[in-house]
Design an enzyme around this catalytic site. Structure first.
Site, PDB file in Angstrom:
ATOM      1  CG  ASP A 264      -1.890   1.121   1.305  1.00 49.90           C
ATOM      2  OD1 ASP A 264      -1.460   2.280   1.153  1.00 49.90           O
ATOM      3  OD2 ASP A 264      -3.090   0.879   1.532  1.00 49.90           O
ATOM      4  CG  HIS A 267       0.040   0.669   4.517  1.00 52.11           C
ATOM      5  ND1 HIS A 267      -0.630  -0.509   4.703  1.00 52.11           N
ATOM      6  CD2 HIS A 267      -0.896   1.645   4.580  1.00 52.11           C
ATOM      7  CE1 HIS A 267      -1.922  -0.273   4.846  1.00 52.11           C
ATOM      8  NE2 HIS A 267      -2.102   1.037   4.768  1.00 52.11           N
ATOM      9  CG  HIS A 291      -4.388  -1.717  -1.121  1.00 50.16           C
ATOM     10  ND1 HIS A 291      -4.912  -1.865   0.135  1.00 50.16           N
ATOM     11  CD2 HIS A 291      -5.067  -2.575  -1.925  1.00 50.16           C
ATOM     12  CE1 HIS A 291      -5.865  -2.796   0.091  1.00 50.16           C
ATOM     13  NE2 HIS A 291      -5.959  -3.240  -1.126  1.00 50.16           N
ATOM     14  CG  ASP A 299      -2.140   4.794   5.832  1.00 53.16           C
ATOM     15  OD1 ASP A 299      -2.244   4.772   4.601  1.00 53.16           O
ATOM     16  OD2 ASP A 299      -2.756   4.028   6.590  1.00 53.16           O
TER      17      ASP A 299
HETATM   18  C1  RNT Z   1      -5.531   0.248   6.014  1.00 54.18           C
HETATM   19  C2  RNT Z   1      -5.297  -0.576   4.804  1.00 54.18           C
HETATM   20  C3  RNT Z   1      -6.487  -1.323   4.258  1.00 54.18           C
HETATM   21  C4  RNT Z   1      -7.773  -0.531   4.306  1.00 54.18           C
HETATM   22  C5  RNT Z   1      -8.943  -1.162   3.604  1.00 54.18           C
HETATM   23  C6  RNT Z   1     -10.233  -0.607   4.051  1.00 54.18           C
HETATM   24  O1  RNT Z   1      -4.477   1.021   6.346  1.00 54.18           O
HETATM   25  O2  RNT Z   1      -4.732   0.196   3.795  1.00 54.18           O
HETATM   26  O3  RNT Z   1      -6.213  -1.808   3.006  1.00 54.18           O
HETATM   27  O4  RNT Z   1      -7.604   0.758   3.808  1.00 54.18           O
HETATM   28  O5  RNT Z   1      -8.868  -2.524   3.697  1.00 54.18           O
HETATM   29 ZN    ZN Z   2      -4.539  -0.676   1.875  1.00 51.35          ZN
END
Ligand code: RNT
Ligand code: ZN
Length: 430
Positions: A264, A267, A291, A299
């Site tokens: 992500d 993250h 992501h 974040d």
């Molecule tokens: C949270 C993560 C996760 C969520 C979703 C809703 O920090 O990024 O992926 O944002 O699953």
């Molecule tokens: Zn995520």
């Protein structure tokens, strides 16, 4: 006065752009053919601020937060579907929809460990009707059993078990999606567990998390139907000092258990970028999930903009020939603007950045690099930034039957007036 946006002028501008790109050895039509085949998985949770459809829905938890109270958010499954259909109609190409477990259609109150494919039959029917693939996520947050910040790594075996059952149930739902749609579902596990303050023991929760995940993944499911993915995180609100499922934890877990790793964009430490991680982790993992998000100082999950990092992510995937190994998902949630517009802006940017990456003379850039001619590499990279990319994008929208330029916004504004503003802020369960 000529209308700059009429079809003939879009086609003419495209023709000129194609010729310009050809001088660099770039095949524009080849790029558009490739782009058409790349789905982006659009996340349901932008549509309603990660609320979902549980009867006794709790406040959003798990260290994520949505701010903003723009009117018109979807209050039930019909409204969410109508909203995302509107978004899909404004996006060139064929895309996917990514559901969280809290978005099932629960006729009676159903706890997370009791969910099954039957609660998602409506979504399967909808996906079949609209010919979109589905992805899935267990929801390890916004629940009383997650209220102290721990789920799968909880010290209490009863609570762990509850969430293990939720994980097992979620994979069955992913499998049902994949089987019904004949298209593998990526089921992504994000587990928010972590410590606000300095832990006395970082090891034990990690051992518990790994053991819980092993129980969840014990049953073999064909990758033709379901692909498991695990998402790492550096910190969250309330888990500032230690997140159990850290990057190192999940990199090792994914490698040793043959899972997808989810990177992500929000993250990691703000000076770290996932664009630099893609080629590293793909050295060892067959496939990954992204992501694509945008952190602002932290974040914060802002709507994805056409940023340097977004372009770098797309460039890495295209330059590295990783398109078949990288599942592209979006992850942002902004309640301060029209939520359909948020989807459209973020997704169009993702697609645009892929197009720009496909319009690079990557062979030539690599050649300069191998020859040590970094001067030419830099000169060409900079030249690319003012190539007539917008003309190609407009043409792609035109031939895909979706609005060009800003015209999509008119459609959203009209939808807002005719549909969204008639929704009250009070939840309307169906
Ligand atoms: C949270 C993560 C996760 C969520 C979703 C809703 O920090 O990024 O992926 O944002 O699953
Ligand atoms: Zn995520």
């Amino acid at each position: 006065m000529s209308n700059l946006r009429d079809n003939a002028s879009i086609e003419k501008a495209f023709q000129l752009a194609t010729e310009r790109y050809a001088t660099l050895g770039v095949d524009v039509n080849g790029a558009l053919d490739m782009l058409k085949s790349i789905p982006v998985s659009i996340h349901c949770w932008q549509g309603d601020d990660v609320q979902g459809f549980e009867h006794d829905a709790e406040e959003l938890g798990g260290g994520i937060a949505v701010t903003g109270n723009h009117p018109g958010k979807a209050r039930n499954v019909e409204e969410l579907r109508a909203d995302v259909e509107k978004a899909f109609s404004l996006l060139p190409g064929k895309h996917r929809f990514n559901l969280h477990a809290i978005y099932g259609e629960f006729l009676v109150p159903t706890d997370r460990n009791e969910i099954g494919p039957e609660h998602f039959q409506g979504w399967i029917d909808w996906a079949q009707e609209h010919k979109v693939g589905l992805d899935f996520n267990p929801s390890f947050f916004s629940h009383e059993n997650a209220s102290n910040g721990f789920t799968l790594s909880h010290a209490d075996a009863g609570i762990r078990n509850f969430w293990i059952e939720h994980g097992i149930a979620s994979r069955e739902i992913g499998k049902a999606f994949g089987a019904a749609l004949d298209n593998p579902c990526v089921t992504n596990f994000w587990v928010p567990d972590g410590f606000k303050d300095t832990p006395a023991d970082r090891g034990a929760p990690r051992e518990r998390l790994a053991a819980s995940l092993d129980e969840i993944f014990a049953r073999e499911i064909s990758p033709r139907h379901n692909l498991d993915s695990v998402e790492c995180k550096l910190f969250g609100i309330g888990s500032e000092s230690c997140v159990v499922g850290s990057h190192e934890f999940y990199l090792g877990y994914a490698l040793s258990r043959n899972k997808l790793l989810c990177l992500d964009a929000g993250h990691f430490h703000p000076t770290e970028v996932i664009s630099d991680k893609i080629s590293s982790v793909l050295m060892y993992l067959p496939e990954i999930l992204l992501h694509v998000s945008r952190g602002v100082r932290w974040d914060s999950d802002h709507v994805v903009t056409y940023s340097d990092e977004l372009q770098a992510i797309a460039q890495e995937i295209v330059r590295g020939n990783y398109l078949k190994r990288v599942h592209l998902g979006l992850d942002f949630f902004d309640g301060s603007i029209n939520r359909v517009a948020a989807w459209v802006i973020g997704t169009r940017n993702m697609i645009k950045s892929l197009l720009a990456a496909m319009l690079e003379p990557s062979q030539q850039l690599r050649q300069f690099e191998i020859e040590g001619d970094y001067t030419s590499r830099l000169a060409l990279m900079e030249e690319l930034k003012s190539m007539p990319f917008g003309a190609v994008w407009d043409y792609y929208c035109l031939v895909s039957g979706v609005p060009t330029g800003m015209d999509w916004l008119k459609v959203v504004k009209q939808y807002e007036i005719e549909v969204q503003l008639h929704r009250s802020s009070v939840s309307a369960q169906v």
